[in-house]
Design a protein around this motif. Structure first.
Motif, PDB file in Angstrom:
ATOM      1  N   ASP A 190      -8.384  15.758   8.071  1.00  0.00           N
ATOM      2  CA  ASP A 190      -9.057  14.602   7.470  1.00  0.00           C
ATOM      3  C   ASP A 190      -8.123  13.823   6.539  1.00  0.00           C
ATOM      4  O   ASP A 190      -8.087  12.599   6.558  1.00  0.00           O
ATOM      5  N   ALA A 191      -7.373  14.550   5.720  1.00  0.00           N
ATOM      6  CA  ALA A 191      -6.437  13.894   4.799  1.00  0.00           C
ATOM      7  C   ALA A 191      -5.348  13.161   5.584  1.00  0.00           C
ATOM      8  O   ALA A 191      -4.956  12.045   5.213  1.00  0.00           O
ATOM      9  N   LEU A 247      -6.268   9.689   6.906  1.00  0.00           N
ATOM     10  CA  LEU A 247      -6.066   8.611   5.933  1.00  0.00           C
ATOM     11  C   LEU A 247      -4.598   8.186   5.872  1.00  0.00           C
ATOM     12  O   LEU A 247      -4.290   6.995   5.824  1.00  0.00           O
ATOM     13  N   ARG A 305      -1.884   9.770  -0.750  1.00  0.00           N
ATOM     14  CA  ARG A 305      -2.532  10.476   0.368  1.00  0.00           C
ATOM     15  C   ARG A 305      -1.612  11.527   0.984  1.00  0.00           C
ATOM     16  O   ARG A 305      -2.080  12.584   1.409  1.00  0.00           O
ATOM     17  N   LYS A 316      -0.725   3.895  -2.297  1.00  0.00           N
ATOM     18  CA  LYS A 316      -1.861   4.611  -1.703  1.00  0.00           C
ATOM     19  C   LYS A 316      -1.384   5.637  -0.675  1.00  0.00           C
ATOM     20  O   LYS A 316      -1.916   6.741  -0.590  1.00  0.00           O
ATOM     21  N   ARG A 349       0.804  -1.224   0.000  1.00  0.00           N
ATOM     22  CA  ARG A 349       0.000   0.000   0.000  1.00  0.00           C
ATOM     23  C   ARG A 349       0.842   1.281   0.000  1.00  0.00           C
ATOM     24  O   ARG A 349       0.357   2.349   0.326  1.00  0.00           O
ATOM     25  N   HIS A 359      -2.423   8.427   8.264  1.00  0.00           N
ATOM     26  CA  HIS A 359      -2.175   7.712   9.519  1.00  0.00           C
ATOM     27  C   HIS A 359      -2.691   6.280   9.458  1.00  0.00           C
ATOM     28  O   HIS A 359      -1.979   5.337   9.831  1.00  0.00           O
ATOM     29  N   ASN A 360      -3.911   6.102   8.970  1.00  0.00           N
ATOM     30  CA  ASN A 360      -4.496   4.754   8.919  1.00  0.00           C
ATOM     31  C   ASN A 360      -3.755   3.833   7.963  1.00  0.00           C
ATOM     32  O   ASN A 360      -3.514   2.664   8.282  1.00  0.00           O
ATOM     33  N   ILE A 361      -3.385   4.331   6.805  1.00  0.00           N
ATOM     34  CA  ILE A 361      -2.650   3.502   5.848  1.00  0.00           C
ATOM     35  C   ILE A 361      -1.271   3.139   6.411  1.00  0.00           C
ATOM     36  O   ILE A 361      -0.843   1.986   6.346  1.00  0.00           O
ATOM     37  N   GLU A 395      -1.802  14.358  -1.382  1.00  0.00           N
ATOM     38  CA  GLU A 395      -3.101  15.013  -1.228  1.00  0.00           C
ATOM     39  C   GLU A 395      -3.127  15.898   0.019  1.00  0.00           C
ATOM     40  O   GLU A 395      -3.615  17.033  -0.023  1.00  0.00           O
TER      41      GLU A 395
END
Length: 101
Positions: free
Chosen positions: A60-61, A64, A42, A38, A35, A66-68, A45
């Motif tokens: 918010d960006a 994402l 991000r 991805k 990943r 952090h989660n990935i 972005e």
């Protein structure tokens, strides 16, 4: 610490410096992890002009990012993500307390 994390561009109130020179480079140099494509998208972005000028969008960006990173990134990248997260929390707290950046 904030001086190390934020870019100094007077046009924008807050920019996370750690993204471009450190986090993005770490993702590119360790691009073989699952990943990573991805995550790189991000990170880019989150550093877009639209996100950087709007704390809600960048928050918010970055969520994402952090989660990935948490799911599959190497430790170096996870540490950089955590550093950005802590710095963002400091800035948001300072703003909530009325400090001008």
């Amino acid at each position: 610490m904030l001086k190390q994390i934020f870019l100094e561009q007077p046009e924008t109130p807050v920019q996370v410096r750690c993204f471009r020179p450190n986090l993005r480079e770490a993702v590119v140099s360790n691009f073989e992890f699952r990943r990573s494509d991805k995550l790189l998208i991000r990170v880019d972005e989150a550093m877009s002009w639209e996100c950087v000028r709007n704390l809600k969008l960048i928050r918010d960006a970055f969520l994402l990012v952090h989660n990935i990173a948490r799911q599959s990134a190497p430790d170096e990248i996870k540490e950089l993500v955590e550093m950005v997260r802590e710095s963002m929390a400091e800035v948001l707290l300072a703003i909530a307390e009325g400090e001008r950046l």
